[in-house]
Design a protein around this motif. Structure first.
Motif, PDB file in Angstrom:
ATOM      1  N   SER A 153      -3.458  13.395  93.270  1.00  0.00           N
ATOM      2  CA  SER A 153      -4.777  12.795  93.021  1.00  0.00           C
ATOM      3  C   SER A 153      -4.828  11.391  93.617  1.00  0.00           C
ATOM      4  O   SER A 153      -3.870  10.620  93.492  1.00  0.00           O
TER       5      SER A 153
ATOM      6  N   LYS B  60      -8.535  15.437  93.486  1.00  0.00           N
ATOM      7  CA  LYS B  60      -8.157  15.614  92.079  1.00  0.00           C
ATOM      8  C   LYS B  60      -7.221  16.813  91.935  1.00  0.00           C
ATOM      9  O   LYS B  60      -7.562  17.941  92.308  1.00  0.00           O
TER      10      LYS B  60
ATOM     11  N   ARG C 268     -19.546  16.456  97.909  1.00  0.00           N
ATOM     12  CA  ARG C 268     -19.339  17.892  97.745  1.00  0.00           C
ATOM     13  C   ARG C 268     -17.860  18.223  97.774  1.00  0.00           C
ATOM     14  O   ARG C 268     -17.091  17.601  98.520  1.00  0.00           O
ATOM     15  N   ASP C 269     -17.466  19.200  96.983  1.00  0.00           N
ATOM     16  CA  ASP C 269     -16.091  19.685  96.989  1.00  0.00           C
ATOM     17  C   ASP C 269     -15.933  20.600  98.210  1.00  0.00           C
ATOM     18  O   ASP C 269     -16.509  21.690  98.267  1.00  0.00           O
TER      19      ASP C 269
ATOM     20  N   GLU D 117      -9.515  19.667  93.676  1.00  0.00           N
ATOM     21  CA  GLU D 117     -10.793  19.315  94.281  1.00  0.00           C
ATOM     22  C   GLU D 117     -10.582  18.261  95.359  1.00  0.00           C
ATOM     23  O   GLU D 117      -9.668  17.433  95.277  1.00  0.00           O
ATOM     24  N   ALA D 118     -11.457  18.294  96.369  1.00  0.00           N
ATOM     25  CA  ALA D 118     -11.514  17.247  97.390  1.00  0.00           C
ATOM     26  C   ALA D 118     -12.987  16.942  97.627  1.00  0.00           C
ATOM     27  O   ALA D 118     -13.670  17.680  98.344  1.00  0.00           O
ATOM     28  N   ILE D 119     -13.469  15.887  96.999  1.00  0.00           N
ATOM     29  CA  ILE D 119     -14.893  15.556  97.036  1.00  0.00           C
ATOM     30  C   ILE D 119     -15.161  14.659  98.245  1.00  0.00           C
ATOM     31  O   ILE D 119     -14.692  13.520  98.316  1.00  0.00           O
TER      32      ILE D 119
END
Length: 544
Positions: A312, A286, A354-355, A348-350
């Motif tokens: 994204s 994101k 978890r980020d 963010e990178a989930i």
């Protein structure tokens, strides 16, 4: 219409050349009884699989063979002079001015302690060409000709600060500095995106026509051969198995090996891949941002370059997302940020719920084995002091859970899958060709059974037959393990075959996204249309 050349007085000739390999290799000769002529103004393409002897032939002509390889017989004749009998001083005068080479691996060929401008000027200085102002002007002109942005700024950069494609363009500029009579191009467009590739091929053609320069063009890309070649030589395991005019070899190949290579040429895929809508999500990115900042010095201003701007996307288990775009568009930066080899500025990178971006290295370490990367430059990413066996086994042994015997068995299975002999286990990276080293990199990443695989130009250094084999391997691994893959590439034909979704990256932004068929067949953005139009050889099907 095919050109005609005066083959009675070739500018450059190779006659009965044989180069012996060290004892214990998979064959006796790297090159065996090779003979061909190169006429003035001719472009000769040498095609063959990785390890077929193409680069050995080029290095022999330049007097750059390592001591382990011995020329046992033959001649290499340039303008009546046998290069194999010349003194080192005479060879130095010929190298660069009369005969020049573009190396396959730009990072190992460029001096890491010199700016790229200084390295180009050094070529002119060593041959006493021009004075300081004219050398500088020529250097800036060459940087502009090969498509590097802002030559005035670029001349002060060091090789490690450039992308793979930009480093390759610097190598091309260095080789063309003195307008040589014979240019040996050893995979010069391997690391380049399609638009820059088209620009470089056009540049080489223009120089060749203006100066009646001869070009020995080593490549595994048959699209490039279709665009540029006058004649073609096909090599297999050090021997020439077929030669002739380019159109005849490409349209009506005689040897089974030639037909095999041409059959492996990638094409733009017309049908979409089947996707499972119920697959769980592996990664969600994101608004990812990354900016490179250079500090100001005494004589320079600080500078900011946006590598990623609010990128994204999401990726499901068992799916492949293709990231395509020009060199310097941010593709490799994206891969390195996701592996936490570079810090992100924001976003963010989930992964696994978890980020991962704000995680410390100690917190991220347990997850690292599940996110693996195949790097763009195989030589720089493999430890030159370790054998291939050590390179493949060190990580799994450090993580534990497998015995040394089990690790070795798995590694040798993967070496076989990526097309390498069992003897590779005891050898070192420098003993392999560029394409073979890339296969080692792929095998190393697969040793960990990753959940997410980031493949950064993972097949760009491979010839078409091995490329097809590795792509089939990645597909097989993906079907068995449901690994999610981010496939970074400049080859749109390959992307269309292996990717479920395509994201087109331009100056750090995703400007278009969709299935390969939608993006490539009906591009909505002008930049995407430019990429598709630049695909070499796609306009006319080979061996139709």
């Amino acid at each position: 219409m095919e050109k005609s050349f005066d083959n009675g007085s070739p500018l450059f000739s190779v006659r009965q050349l044989s180069v012996a390999l060290p004892a214990g290799m998979d064959r006796q000769f790297a090159v065996e009884n090779l003979s061909f002529d190169l006429a003035a103004g001719e472009i000769l393409c040498i095609i063959g699989e990785s390890g077929s002897g193409k680069s050995v032939t080029a290095h022999a002509a330049m007097g750059l063979l390592p001591r382990a390889l011995q020329i046992t017989k033959g001649e290499i004749v340039l303008r009546g002079q046998n290069l194999l009998t010349q003194s080192p001083e005479t060879l130095r005068q010929l190298q660069g001015r009369t005969i020049a080479i573009i190396f396959q691996d730009p990072l190992s060929a460029l001096n890491p302690l010199m700016t790229i401008g200084a390295q180009i000027i050094e070529v002119m200085e060593s041959h006493n060409v021009g004075d300081a102002p004219s050398r500088r002007q020529k250097m800036l002109s060459l940087l502009d000709e090969v498509g590097l942005p802002e030559p005035e700024r670029m001349q002060h950069q060091y090789p490690f600060r450039l992308s793979g494609g930009q480093r390759q363009r610097v190598m091309i500029a260095m080789a063309l500095t003195l307008d040589p009579d014979v240019l040996i191009a050893d995979e010069p467009t391997t690391a380049l995106d399609v638009t820059t590739q088209a620009q470089i091929l056009k540049l080489i053609r223009e120089l060749q026509q203006r100066k009646a320069m001869s070009v020995m063009f080593i490549t595994h890309d048959f699209g490039v051969v279709e665009e540029i070649a006058d004649r073609v030589i096909v090599m297999e395991k050090g021997k020439m198995v077929e030669s002739g005019p380019a159109q005849r070899v490409l349209r009506h190949p005689q040897h089974p090996y030639s037909r095999k290579l041409i059959a492996a040429v990638p094409r733009l895929q017309q049908q979409a891949r089947t996707r499972n809508a119920l697959s769980p999500q592996v990664l969600e990115v994101k608004a990812l941002c990354k900016t490179y900042r250079s500090d100001s010095g005494w004589f320079s201003r600080s500078r900011e370059v946006t590598a990623l701007n609010k990128v994204s996307f999401s990726l499901k288990k068992g799916e492949t997302l293709g990231i395509v775009g020009e060199s310097g568009s941010g593709k490799s930066s994206l891969g390195r940020v996701l592996l936490k080899l570079l810090p992100a500025d924001s976003g963010e990178a989930i992964f696994d719920g978890r980020d991962i971006l704000p995680m410390s290295e100690s917190a991220f370490r347990p997850l690292r084995r599940w996110i693996q990367m195949v790097f763009q430059d195989p030589f720089a990413s493999l430890n030159p002091r370790h054998t291939i066996g050590t390179i493949l086994s060190a990580g799994p042994l450090a993580l534990g859970g497998m015995s040394q015997t089990e690790v070795k068995r798995k590694a040798q299975q993967l070496l076989s899958l990526v097309g390498l002999e069992p003897s590779a286990w005891e050898r070192y990276p420098h003993e392999f060709s560029g394409g073979q080293r890339q296969r080692v990199g792929i095998a190393r990443a697969l040793m960990f059974d990753p959940v997410l695989l980031v493949a950064d130009e993972s097949v760009s250094a491979l010839d078409v037959s091995i490329q097809a084999q590795v792509l089939a391997l990645l597909k097989e691994v993906q079907e068995k393990t449901q690994v999610a893959m981010i496939f970074i590439t400049h080859d749109l034909r390959v992307a269309s075959q292996v990717c479920d979704e395509i994201a087109v990256l331009y100056k750090g932004e995703i400007v278009e996204q969709g299935t390969p068929q939608a993006v490539f067949q009906q591009p909505k953005h002008a930049y995407t249309a430019q990429l598709v139009a630049s695909i070499p050889g796609e306009a006319s099907a080979i061996a139709s």
